[in-house]
Write an enzyme that holds these catalytic residues in place. Structure first.
Site, PDB file in Angstrom:
ATOM      1  CD  GLN A 196       1.996  -9.925   5.280  1.00 28.32           C
ATOM      2  OE1 GLN A 196       0.805  -9.669   5.397  1.00 28.32           O
ATOM      3  NE2 GLN A 196       2.633  -9.926   4.119  1.00 28.32           N
ATOM      4  CG  HIS A 198       2.582  -5.041   8.999  1.00 31.86           C
ATOM      5  ND1 HIS A 198       2.513  -6.365   8.626  1.00 31.86           N
ATOM      6  CD2 HIS A 198       2.371  -4.312   7.861  1.00 31.86           C
ATOM      7  CE1 HIS A 198       2.282  -6.436   7.329  1.00 31.86           C
ATOM      8  NE2 HIS A 198       2.185  -5.204   6.845  1.00 31.86           N
ATOM      9  CB  SER A 231       2.759  -5.044   3.580  1.00 32.57           C
ATOM     10  OG  SER A 231       1.552  -5.089   4.292  1.00 32.57           O
ATOM     11  CG  LEU A 232      -1.114  -5.581  -1.160  1.00 31.56           C
ATOM     12  CD1 LEU A 232      -2.282  -6.525  -1.248  1.00 31.56           C
ATOM     13  CD2 LEU A 232      -1.494  -4.177  -1.594  1.00 31.56           C
ATOM     14  CD  GLN A 288      -2.995  -0.880   2.274  1.00 33.78           C
ATOM     15  OE1 GLN A 288      -3.987  -0.189   2.123  1.00 33.78           O
ATOM     16  NE2 GLN A 288      -2.760  -1.521   3.394  1.00 33.78           N
ATOM     17  NE  ARG A 302      -2.681  -8.799   4.358  1.00 34.45           N
ATOM     18  CZ  ARG A 302      -1.947  -7.695   4.205  1.00 34.45           C
ATOM     19  NH1 ARG A 302      -2.374  -6.731   3.394  1.00 34.45           N
ATOM     20  NH2 ARG A 302      -0.798  -7.548   4.847  1.00 34.45           N
TER      21      ARG A 302
END
Length: 305
Positions: A251, A202, A92-93, A12, A117
């Site tokens: 994660q 996170h 991340s994503l 993101q 998510r």
């Protein structure tokens, strides 16, 4: 190039209105990807990506599938150039994009997963309760110590992204994040900046989202790895398809170990990085981590420059 190449997939923050439209207009396979994403999601993601509005695209439940589809559109074009990276990594994503590229997740499954998510993450923490801040020009050890000091027995405050040797992002309860910024300023510890984000990603505050995601991931089939994918959680390749679900759940509440992931790849012989998706944030971070690694753009590989 392929023998020592790592392809990295962004998370993101890289989204923008109009993203992917040039690829869509020029490529039938890319058009098919966007149509498949629309069908899987049940709404017009393509129109949102191309026309906005920006405030809707910025909502994490839309941002996440938008970036994944764009990344896979670029990956589709790169694959025609016989690009065969030795490793895949992601921020991340982007780990979902990497797992699609590795043949572990089906595209339609991944699009739906990241939409869910994002929804779970947004719902996990009421607006205003969680925040994030970037601690720039500060060593990670100093940021870790600051989190331990300010957050001790008060709530959640933890490193969320180890982006570069001199930038660590922290996340947690808003009052603690704000206090950490003020303490860092008072001590002249780097350059702390509060971030404008929709959720404290996170960190432990997202545990409810992790539990919901685990239930969804339990219903998804996993293929075998065509190439290794470095996990955000461990900064090493996923050991097997059977461990993907566990690592994707972890994660959600664990820091993104980007520095460690890139240092692992370099230690294995990586000498070239190619960012697959919108923007060039990860390319910039690699320049701060190890300047000996050559950085390529998709346009350079595809001959568009």
């Amino acid at each position: 190039m392929s023998e020592r190449l790592i392809c990295v997939f962004p998370g993101q923050g890289s989204q923008y209105v109009g993203m992917g439209q040039d690829l869509y207009d020029a490529d039938a396979e890319v058009r098919a990807l966007y149509e498949a994403a629309n069908e899987a999601l049940g709404y017009d993601l393509k129109r949102l990506c191309f026309e906005g509005p920006e405030e809707t695209l910025r909502l994490t439940q839309h941002t996440q599938p938008a970036i994944l589809v764009h990344s896979m559109a670029v990956w589709t074009q790169l694959s025609r150039k016989a690009i065969q990276p030795a490793w895949l990594a992601s921020h991340s994503l982007g780990e979902y994009s990497a797992l699609v590229a590795a043949g572990v997740l089906a595209f339609a499954d991944a699009v739906c997963l990241v939409h869910q998510r994002g929804t779970f993450m947004q719902q996990a923490v009421p607006p205003g309760e969680g925040s994030m801040a970037a601690m720039t020009r500060a060593a990670r050890e100093d940021v870790e110590a600051l989190c331990a000091e300010v957050g001790a027995d008060k709530g959640v405050l933890q490193p969320a992204n180890y982006n570069s040797p001199e930038q660590t992002v922290v996340a947690g309860h808003t009052p603690l994040v704000q206090e950490a910024v003020e303490v860092a300023k008072a001590r002249r510890l780097g350059r702390p900046v509060l971030l404008n984000v929709s959720a404290p990603f996170h960190c432990a505050l997202l545990q409810p989202a992790a539990l919901q995601l685990d239930t969804v991931l339990a219903e998804i089939p996993y293929g075998t790895f065509a190439r290794p994918v470095i996990s955000n959680v461990t900064a090493e390749p996923h050991p097997s398809s059977q461990e993907v679900r566990r690592l994707l759940v972890e994660q959600v509440t664990s820091p993104v170990r980007w520095v460690d992931s890139m240092q692992y790849a370099v230690a294995q012989g990586c000498d070239t990085l190619l960012e697959v998706g919108p923007g060039n944030v990860l390319s910039g971070l690699m320049r701060r981590i190890d300047r000996t690694v050559a950085v390529l753009s998709p346009d350079e590989v595809l001959g568009n420059v």
